[in-house]
Motif scaffolding. Structure first.
Motif, PDB file in Angstrom:
ATOM      1  N   SER A   1      -0.833  -0.181  -4.073  1.00 32.96           N
ATOM      2  CA  SER A   1      -1.931  -0.496  -3.609  1.00 32.96           C
ATOM      3  C   SER A   1      -2.885  -1.157  -4.916  1.00 32.96           C
ATOM      4  CB  SER A   1      -2.801   0.328  -2.944  1.00 32.96           C
ATOM      5  OG  SER A   1      -2.093   0.975  -1.992  1.00 32.96           O
TER       6      SER A   1
ATOM      7  N   THR B 246       0.947  -1.133   0.034  1.00 32.13           N
ATOM      8  CA  THR B 246      -0.094   0.161  -0.054  1.00 32.13           C
ATOM      9  C   THR B 246       0.889   1.136  -0.055  1.00 32.13           C
ATOM     10  OG1 THR B 246      -1.943   0.874   0.991  1.00 32.13           O
ATOM     11  CG2 THR B 246      -0.117   0.236   2.543  1.00 32.13           C
TER      12      THR B 246
ATOM     13  N   LEU C 183      -4.143  -6.443  -2.889  1.00 31.45           N
ATOM     14  CA  LEU C 183      -3.922  -6.499  -1.441  1.00 31.45           C
ATOM     15  C   LEU C 183      -4.803  -7.806  -0.943  1.00 31.45           C
ATOM     16  CD1 LEU C 183      -5.232  -2.636  -0.966  1.00 31.45           C
ATOM     17  CD2 LEU C 183      -2.727  -3.751  -1.036  1.00 31.45           C
TER      18      LEU C 183
ATOM     19  N   SER D  13      -0.490  -5.201   3.841  1.00 31.11           N
ATOM     20  CA  SER D  13       0.107  -5.463   2.654  1.00 31.11           C
ATOM     21  C   SER D  13       0.958  -6.820   2.726  1.00 31.11           C
ATOM     22  CB  SER D  13       1.182  -4.633   2.201  1.00 31.11           C
ATOM     23  OG  SER D  13       0.728  -3.052   2.259  1.00 31.11           O
TER      24      SER D  13
END
Length: 536
Positions: free
Chosen positions: A320, A300, A323, A388
């Protein structure tokens, strides 16, 4: 085969010779040759040329990860199409949400053709040429001949296996293209029996002639046995899968063992006892490699927040794209002691590292936790504070760059343990020691009984974002795949911007997506009766 195919094949041979030129000087077992002496005749008629040809297969195999196509989609596509991920943005988002790559003529399918269909057929063609040449070349030691053939057969089997799992309707061959067969037209797909006969034949040869202990980055007996176990699982041959998996785990000659902690699995250059095959990019071995955005896709954008700079410990620099979703995060949270969400496989929290608040947790954006009282900052949370996957962030990466030149762990022993557990559960024996070895390593409580759902859940916790989840669900059957995709992909109501509409993967998923569409251009190069996959 039509004239277009012949033209591409000729260019392929020229490209292959060019790659060999670049490979020769970096191999310890080769003497340098003037580039003017290196041509297709050198590659296919000399021991040194054939060895270089095998090395080139490693380079071609790595190409899928190295291609810049749509933010390195070849490295992350299969992770984006999963019940474990939220595909937020970019072209990987479109693919992961089933907005693209869902018809024979759309741009996403064209990209998948380049990154997978053409890519793996390119490898099978080159591997077949090496195999057929090595079988008849003179003045070569038999052990060397068998080593060359074994590595080439491994790559041919791995490539056909990948194609079969993606597309189902594939053709396989052991013939090199010649003047005599160049105009033959491929009218039909190969049968399942033909495909698996070739896979098993190639892998049996590789297992027989590859060594357990090899130079880091090369395929070994353990690599081949691991793939043989996976092939057996797709055949429903549980006893064979069990035998091959247990051999890798327990054979006295096997050098493989689980590393002691989850923190060590993805550490350093990945040259550890758990790795079964690592693609070399970080170190200039087997032809070197290029920087990719594989890690950046999974991390992210926390560094966009004032008071925190990007650093490797917190994941490096990302944007991002793909995810971990709530389904996966909830699986990881079931055992509070599980270390896989403790900054080893995933990072859940971020901390200020500059300014007045150094060391404090960042919590300025909130996800939706109560559907009746939704957060008004949830979109920012997904962009900048969402957990993440950090499996592909390595200590010596550049924290300020989206691209990293790091080795990539492709196959590892933890998957072998889970294959063994499932194969035993489906046949005979005690599966608990094998699934519990994975859980104990992660400091999670051992199970006292095991079901197929336990294995599917442990597969998610341990192997998420490593590119095999979609294949695992497909192998378990259409009912399992459809159930997981319809109920768990994306984040549903917890991301209302996508919920129920054109960006909702649960809505977009169709039963026939169990096979990827064959790009129409590829289909047109085959015979008029060659079948497209059902539903397209």
């Amino acid at each position: 085969m039509n004239t277009t195919y012949i033209y591409k094949k000729a260019n392929s041979i020229l490209g292959f010779a060019f790659i060999i030129i670049s490979m020769v000087s970096c191999q310890d077992y080769l003497e340098e040759q003037p580039s003017t002496l290196i041509d297709s005749n050198y590659v296919y008629t000399t021991e040194e040329g054939l060895k270089s040809g095998v090395v080139s297969l490693y380079k071609f195999n790595r190409d899928r990860y190295d291609q810049r196509t749509e933010d390195y989609m070849g490295a992350v596509l299969l992770s984006s199409r999963s019940d474990l991920t939220f595909s937020r943005s970019g072209y990987t988002g479109l693919m992961g949400r089933y907005e693209r790559g869902v018809s024979p003529i759309d741009y996403g399918t064209e990209l998948v053709s380049s990154l997978f269909w053409k890519h793996y057929y390119n490898i099978t063609n080159k591997a077949t040429d090496i195999i057929n040449a090595a079988e008849v070349v003179d003045n070569i030691d038999e052990d060397t001949r068998n080593q060359i053939i074994a590595e080439a057969k491994f790559f041919r089997a791995q490539s056909y296996f990948f194609l079969y799992r993606m597309y189902n309707n594939i053709y396989v061959t052991t013939e090199s293209v010649t003047v005599d067969n160049a105009f033959n037209v491929i009218e039909n797909k190969s049968s399942k029996e033909e495909i698996f006969a070739l896979l098993n034949s190639d892998l049996n040869f590789a297992i027989e002639h590859l060594d357990w202990n090899v130079n880091f980055g090369r395929v070994s007996k353990g690599t081949a046995k691991h793939i043989k176990a996976k092939v057996a699982m797709w055949q429903g041959d549980w006893l064979e899968a069990k035998e091959q998996a247990l051999s890798v785990i327990e054979d006295p000659e096997s050098p493989h063992s689980l590393v002691s902690s989850t923190a060590d699995v993805f550490k350093g250059d990945l040259n550890n006892s758990e790795q079964l095959f690592v693609i070399q990019s970080q170190d200039d071995v087997l032809g070197g490699g290029d920087a990719t955005m594989m890690n950046a896709n999974y991390v992210t954008q926390y560094f966009q927040i004032s008071g925190i700079n990007s650093d490797i410990e917190q994941g490096g620099r990302g944007f991002s794209r793909v995810l971990p979703n709530l389904y996966l995060l909830n699986l990881l949270a079931e055992d509070p002691n599980d270390t896989r969400d403790d900054n080893t496989y995933f990072r859940l929290k971020y901390y200020y590292n500059t300014g007045d608040n150094i060391g404090d947790e960042i919590d300025i954006y909130k996800p939706i936790t109560d559907l009746d009282n939704p957060s008004d900052t949830y979109t920012r949370y997904y962009q900048r504070l969402h957990p993440s996957c950090i499996k592909f962030a390595q200590e010596d990466d550049d924290p300020n760059s989206y691209t990293q030149r790091s080795n990539i762990l492709v196959y590892r022993l933890a998957e072998t343990y889970l294959i063994a557990a499932e194969a035993i559960l489906r046949s005979s024996g005690d599966a608990l020691p094998y699934i519990n070895a994975i859980r104990t390593r992660a400091n999670a409580a051992p199970l006292t009984s095991v079901t197929m759902q336990d294995i599917l859940d442990e597969n998610a916790r341990e192997l998420a974002f490593e590119g095999e989840r979609w294949f695992t669900l497909k192998r378990m059957g259409a009912d399992v795949l459809n159930n997981q995709m319809i109920n768990f992909s994306g984040d549903g109501e917890y991301y209302p911007n996508y919920f129920g509409g054109s960006k909702d993967p649960r809505i977009n998923w169709k039963d026939h997506y169990i096979n990827f569409p064959i790009f129409q251009e590829d289909l047109d190069l085959l015979g008029a009766s060659y079948p497209q996959n059902t539903g397209y």
